[in-house]
Every structure is written in structure tokens, then in C-alpha cells.
Motif scaffolding. Structure first.
Motif, PDB file in Angstrom:
ATOM      1  N   ILE A  64       5.481   2.911   5.614  1.00 32.70           N
ATOM      2  CA  ILE A  64       6.520   3.575   4.832  1.00 32.70           C
ATOM      3  C   ILE A  64       6.070   5.009   4.605  1.00 32.70           C
ATOM      4  N   VAL A  65       6.961   5.951   4.856  1.00 38.24           N
ATOM      5  CA  VAL A  65       6.670   7.352   4.547  1.00 38.24           C
ATOM      6  C   VAL A  65       7.250   7.647   3.169  1.00 38.24           C
ATOM      7  N   MET A  66       6.403   8.145   2.305  1.00 40.76           N
ATOM      8  CA  MET A  66       6.816   8.533   0.959  1.00 40.76           C
ATOM      9  C   MET A  66       6.998  10.053   0.963  1.00 40.76           C
ATOM     10  N   ALA A  67       8.229  10.514   0.778  1.00 40.14           N
ATOM     11  CA  ALA A  67       8.498  11.946   0.847  1.00 40.14           C
ATOM     12  C   ALA A  67       9.327  12.453  -0.326  1.00 40.14           C
ATOM     13  N   LYS A  68       9.785  11.559  -1.166  1.00 41.16           N
ATOM     14  CA  LYS A  68      10.686  11.914  -2.255  1.00 41.16           C
ATOM     15  C   LYS A  68       9.930  11.846  -3.584  1.00 41.16           C
ATOM     16  N   PRO A  69      10.033  12.899  -4.410  1.00 35.31           N
ATOM     17  CA  PRO A  69       9.399  12.818  -5.733  1.00 35.31           C
ATOM     18  C   PRO A  69       9.851  11.557  -6.465  1.00 35.31           C
ATOM     19  N   GLY A  70       8.880  10.837  -7.012  1.00 35.65           N
ATOM     20  CA  GLY A  70       9.175   9.578  -7.681  1.00 35.65           C
ATOM     21  C   GLY A  70       8.833   8.361  -6.836  1.00 35.65           C
ATOM     22  N   ASP A  71       8.637   8.555  -5.507  1.00 33.49           N
ATOM     23  CA  ASP A  71       8.184   7.443  -4.673  1.00 33.49           C
ATOM     24  C   ASP A  71       6.840   6.972  -5.214  1.00 33.49           C
ATOM     25  N   PHE A  72       6.538   5.684  -5.051  1.00 29.92           N
ATOM     26  CA  PHE A  72       5.334   5.145  -5.662  1.00 29.92           C
ATOM     27  C   PHE A  72       4.609   4.176  -4.743  1.00 29.92           C
ATOM     28  N   ALA A  73       3.342   3.960  -5.040  1.00 28.28           N
ATOM     29  CA  ALA A  73       2.517   2.987  -4.322  1.00 28.28           C
ATOM     30  C   ALA A  73       1.397   2.532  -5.249  1.00 28.28           C
ATOM     31  N   GLY A  74       0.897   1.348  -4.975  1.00 29.76           N
ATOM     32  CA  GLY A  74      -0.288   0.891  -5.690  1.00 29.76           C
ATOM     33  C   GLY A  74      -0.057  -0.156  -6.751  1.00 29.76           C
ATOM     34  N   LEU A  75       1.091  -0.844  -6.721  1.00 25.33           N
ATOM     35  CA  LEU A  75       1.281  -1.898  -7.714  1.00 25.33           C
ATOM     36  C   LEU A  75       0.347  -3.072  -7.471  1.00 25.33           C
ATOM     37  N   ASP A  76      -0.493  -2.961  -6.446  1.00 21.61           N
ATOM     38  CA  ASP A  76      -1.536  -3.954  -6.200  1.00 21.61           C
ATOM     39  C   ASP A  76      -2.472  -4.040  -7.413  1.00 21.61           C
ATOM     40  N   ILE A  77      -2.485  -3.001  -8.236  1.00 24.70           N
ATOM     41  CA  ILE A  77      -3.343  -3.005  -9.419  1.00 24.70           C
ATOM     42  C   ILE A  77      -2.997  -4.143 -10.364  1.00 24.70           C
ATOM     43  N   LEU A  78      -1.811  -4.717 -10.215  1.00 23.19           N
ATOM     44  CA  LEU A  78      -1.388  -5.802 -11.087  1.00 23.19           C
ATOM     45  C   LEU A  78      -1.806  -7.173 -10.583  1.00 23.19           C
ATOM     46  N   SER A  79      -2.287  -7.259  -9.354  1.00 21.40           N
ATOM     47  CA  SER A  79      -2.641  -8.575  -8.826  1.00 21.40           C
ATOM     48  C   SER A  79      -3.973  -9.031  -9.397  1.00 21.40           C
ATOM     49  N   SER A  80      -4.107 -10.329  -9.560  1.00 24.41           N
ATOM     50  CA  SER A  80      -5.352 -10.870 -10.082  1.00 24.41           C
ATOM     51  C   SER A  80      -6.497 -10.663  -9.091  1.00 24.41           C
ATOM     52  N   LYS A  81      -6.157 -10.553  -7.815  1.00 24.57           N
ATOM     53  CA  LYS A  81      -7.174 -10.307  -6.794  1.00 24.57           C
ATOM     54  C   LYS A  81      -7.747  -8.901  -6.966  1.00 24.57           C
ATOM     55  N   GLY A  82      -6.883  -7.960  -7.366  1.00 31.94           N
ATOM     56  CA  GLY A  82      -7.348  -6.610  -7.686  1.00 31.94           C
ATOM     57  C   GLY A  82      -7.777  -5.759  -6.517  1.00 31.94           C
ATOM     58  N   THR A  83      -7.214  -6.020  -5.329  1.00 34.04           N
ATOM     59  CA  THR A  83      -7.526  -5.175  -4.177  1.00 34.04           C
ATOM     60  C   THR A  83      -6.235  -4.626  -3.579  1.00 34.04           C
ATOM     61  N   TYR A  84      -6.357  -3.465  -2.944  1.00 30.91           N
ATOM     62  CA  TYR A  84      -5.190  -2.883  -2.283  1.00 30.91           C
ATOM     63  C   TYR A  84      -4.833  -3.718  -1.058  1.00 30.91           C
ATOM     64  N   CYS A  85      -3.538  -3.975  -0.876  1.00 35.24           N
ATOM     65  CA  CYS A  85      -3.084  -4.726   0.302  1.00 35.24           C
ATOM     66  C   CYS A  85      -2.548  -3.783   1.373  1.00 35.24           C
ATOM     67  N   SER A  86      -2.645  -2.479   1.129  1.00 35.46           N
ATOM     68  CA  SER A  86      -2.217  -1.476   2.098  1.00 35.46           C
ATOM     69  C   SER A  86      -3.068  -0.227   1.902  1.00 35.46           C
ATOM     70  N   SER A  87      -2.931   0.714   2.830  1.00 36.37           N
ATOM     71  CA  SER A  87      -3.658   1.983   2.731  1.00 36.37           C
ATOM     72  C   SER A  87      -2.671   3.105   2.487  1.00 36.37           C
ATOM     73  N   LEU A  88      -3.092   4.106   1.715  1.00 39.18           N
ATOM     74  CA  LEU A  88      -2.248   5.251   1.366  1.00 39.18           C
ATOM     75  C   LEU A  88      -2.978   6.524   1.746  1.00 39.18           C
ATOM     76  N   THR A  89      -2.327   7.332   2.590  1.00 43.66           N
ATOM     77  CA  THR A  89      -2.931   8.562   3.102  1.00 43.66           C
ATOM     78  C   THR A  89      -1.960   9.718   2.941  1.00 43.66           C
ATOM     79  N   ALA A  90      -2.482  10.880   2.555  1.00 43.00           N
ATOM     80  CA  ALA A  90      -1.661  12.085   2.436  1.00 43.00           C
ATOM     81  C   ALA A  90      -1.356  12.626   3.832  1.00 43.00           C
ATOM     82  N   LEU A  91      -0.066  12.815   4.121  1.00 44.10           N
ATOM     83  CA  LEU A  91       0.351  13.411   5.392  1.00 44.10           C
ATOM     84  C   LEU A  91       0.473  14.924   5.273  1.00 44.10           C
ATOM     85  N   LYS A  92       0.686  15.390   4.041  1.00 46.83           N
ATOM     86  CA  LYS A  92       0.785  16.824   3.734  1.00 46.83           C
ATOM     87  C   LYS A  92       0.086  17.074   2.410  1.00 46.83           C
TER      88      LYS A  92
END
Length: 145
Positions: A64-92
Motif C-alpha cells: 500500500i502506498v501512503m500518500a495522503k495526510p492522515g494515512d496511517f500504519a502500525g496498529l500492530d502495536i495493539l496485538s498481544s504478539k507485539g510485532t509488526y506484521c508489515s514493513s514501512l519505508t519512506a518513499l519520499k
């Protein structure tokens, strides 16, 4: 507060809830190519895009490309496992708002009505905007709200 209002998770939150959330947010400048989250690493932060562009890499070669202000990522913080299930990288180069895992958990545990609204908005967002995204709910990924 304007960016938080643009984030679908908080669009229906009260002004007082938005002000409370805003106090927990930390602005962070990011550089092109910078990794903010790596799949399998400990989930430490939730991210809201202010400016720039991000790439959220999912399982199965999906992204998923996040390009719009307000787009979000990282709700993995709520899982009991506590690990990211995806990677997030700055394109710009750009800016994100971050909230630490503990602060976000405190927020939703202290205010169950706001937590319910956030989780309902997230669920609707996935169903409406990201139908290809599968959100597994197993014993390792139970959410802590």
C-alpha cells in the motif's frame, strides 16, 4: 489536530479526545529510504502521515502506498504478539506523527468508548478501502483493547 481529523481512525472522535491524542503524538522527520517499521520486529509505534510518501509492504507481495495526510500504519502495536506484521519505508522525505505503543494502549484502555470508535473505524477502513487485506485473528494476534 487537523492531521488527526484527517485520519479515518479519529474522524468521529470528540474534540477533547483529539486534544488528548495530540498530546501523545511526536512529530518525526523521515528521509527517503528510511525504514520506520520492519516485519517481525517489536511493534513500538503507530504512524500517521503528515507529508511525504510511505510504502507499507504486506505479506504475499502486496503493498500500500501512503500518500495522503492522515494515512496511517502500525496498529500492530495493539496485538498481544507485539510485532509488526508489515514493513514501512519512506518513499519520499516527509513527516509522520508517532505515538508509542504504551501511550496508545493507555489511551484505549482508559477510554473504552473512544477505543471502540477507533477499532470500528479501522475495521470499516479495511473492509471498504483494503478488501484484499486479510487480518488474521488467532491466539498470537489477539488485540489488547
Amino acid at each position: 489536530m487537523d492531521i488527526l481529523r484527517q485520519c479515518i481512525l479519529f474522524q468521529n472522535s470528540s474534540d477533547s479526545d483529539i486534544k488528548n491524542i495530540a498530546t501523545m503524538m511526536n512529530p518525526c522527520h523521515v528521509q527517503e529510504g528510511e525504514s520506520l517499521a520492519l516485519k517481525g520486529n517489536k511493534a513500538t509505534s503507530f504512524f500517521i502521515l503528515v507529508s511525504g510518501m510511505m510504502l507499507l509492504e504486506l505479506d504475499g507481495g502486496k503493498s500500500i502506498v501512503m500518500a495522503k495526510p492522515g494515512d496511517f500504519a502500525g496498529l500492530d502495536i495493539l496485538s498481544s504478539k507485539g510485532t509488526y506484521c508489515s514493513s514501512l519505508t519512506a518513499l519520499k522525505n516527509g513527516e509522520v506523527l508517532t505515538i508509542k505503543r504504551g501511550d496508545f494502549l493507555d489511551l484505549i484502555q482508559e477510554d473504552s468508548s473512544n477505543a471502540e470508535q477507533i477499532m470500528q473505524s479501522w475495521s470499516e477502513h479495511i473492509s471498504n478501502e483494503l478488501p484484499f487485506l486479510e487480518v488474521p485473528e488467532d491466539d498470537e494476534n489477539q488485540y489488547q483493547y
